[in-house]
Write a protein that holds these residues in place. Structure first.
Motif, mmCIF file in Angstrom:
data_model
loop_
_atom_site.group_PDB
_atom_site.id
_atom_site.type_symbol
_atom_site.label_atom_id
_atom_site.label_comp_id
_atom_site.label_asym_id
_atom_site.label_seq_id
_atom_site.Cartn_x
_atom_site.Cartn_y
_atom_site.Cartn_z
ATOM 1 N N MET A 87 -1.846 -0.891 -2.438
ATOM 2 C CA MET A 87 -1.500 -0.142 -1.249
ATOM 3 C C MET A 87 -0.038 -0.348 -0.845
ATOM 4 O O MET A 87 0.541 0.497 -0.206
ATOM 5 N N ARG A 88 0.568 -1.438 -1.209
ATOM 6 C CA ARG A 88 1.953 -1.691 -0.810
ATOM 7 C C ARG A 88 2.922 -0.742 -1.477
ATOM 8 O O ARG A 88 4.036 -0.595 -1.041
ATOM 9 N N SER A 89 2.493 -0.077 -2.541
ATOM 10 C CA SER A 89 3.392 0.828 -3.242
ATOM 11 C C SER A 89 3.831 2.000 -2.365
ATOM 12 O O SER A 89 4.826 2.645 -2.653
ATOM 13 N N GLN A 142 -3.073 -2.311 7.224
ATOM 14 C CA GLN A 142 -2.451 -2.417 8.546
ATOM 15 C C GLN A 142 -0.956 -2.114 8.484
ATOM 16 O O GLN A 142 -0.419 -1.431 9.349
ATOM 17 N N LEU A 143 -0.296 -2.605 7.449
ATOM 18 C CA LEU A 143 1.123 -2.315 7.271
ATOM 19 C C LEU A 143 1.342 -0.817 7.092
ATOM 20 O O LEU A 143 2.188 -0.217 7.754
ATOM 21 N N SER A 150 -4.503 -9.236 0.262
ATOM 22 C CA SER A 150 -5.333 -8.703 1.344
ATOM 23 C C SER A 150 -5.184 -7.183 1.468
ATOM 24 O O SER A 150 -4.140 -6.674 1.875
ATOM 25 N N GLY A 151 -6.232 -6.492 1.158
ATOM 26 C CA GLY A 151 -6.259 -5.046 1.331
ATOM 27 C C GLY A 151 -6.187 -4.661 2.798
ATOM 28 O O GLY A 151 -5.562 -3.671 3.165
ATOM 29 N N PHE A 152 -6.822 -5.465 3.640
ATOM 30 C CA PHE A 152 -6.798 -5.202 5.080
ATOM 31 C C PHE A 152 -5.373 -5.257 5.616
ATOM 32 O O PHE A 152 -4.940 -4.373 6.359
ATOM 33 N N LEU A 196 1.281 -10.417 5.035
ATOM 34 C CA LEU A 196 1.107 -10.058 3.622
ATOM 35 C C LEU A 196 1.837 -11.022 2.700
ATOM 36 O O LEU A 196 1.382 -11.281 1.582
ATOM 37 N N ALA A 197 2.957 -11.553 3.147
ATOM 38 C CA ALA A 197 3.685 -12.536 2.337
ATOM 39 C C ALA A 197 2.837 -13.786 2.117
ATOM 40 O O ALA A 197 2.902 -14.415 1.060
ATOM 41 N N LYS A 198 2.007 -14.113 3.099
ATOM 42 C CA LYS A 198 1.119 -15.279 2.999
ATOM 43 C C LYS A 198 -0.168 -14.961 2.251
ATOM 44 O O LYS A 198 -0.782 -15.842 1.659
ATOM 45 N N ASP A 199 -0.578 -13.703 2.303
ATOM 46 C CA ASP A 199 -1.840 -13.290 1.664
ATOM 47 C C ASP A 199 -1.650 -11.923 1.001
ATOM 48 O O ASP A 199 -2.164 -10.906 1.467
#
Length: 86
Positions: free
Chosen positions: A1-3, A64-65, A58-60, A52-55
């Motif tokens: 999802m970050r893409s 959220q991002l 995480s899809g959640f 997100l940097a820590k996890d």
């Protein structure tokens, strides 16, 4: 999802330029509300990125991002299309 993040970032940059160009055409109160709303959204984006940097798996958090980035795009798009003050 970050893409999806680079796509949002490019769209946000384009819309920011449009809003910056139109700034003098908009009511100063509208600009104030817009800036306050963007600050809140930017805070949510920063928090999501830090989480997100820590996890990173995480899809959640990725969702959220992306949601926060989409809200920023929507707000800037709306501001870009506001009619000029008369």
């Amino acid at each position: 999802m970050r893409s999806a993040e680079p796509v949002y970032d490019r769209e946000i940059e384009k819309l920011r330029k449009i809003v910056k160009t139109r700034r003098t055409q908009l009511d100063p109160r509208t600009i104030t509300v817009l800036e306050q709303s963007i600050a809140v959204i930017d805070s949510a984006i920063a928090q999501s990125r830090a989480a997100l940097a820590k996890d990173p798996a995480s899809g959640f958090l990725a969702e959220q991002l992306n949601h926060s980035l989409e809200k920023k795009v929507e707000l800037l798009r709306t501001a870009a299309m506001l009619p000029a003050r008369t």
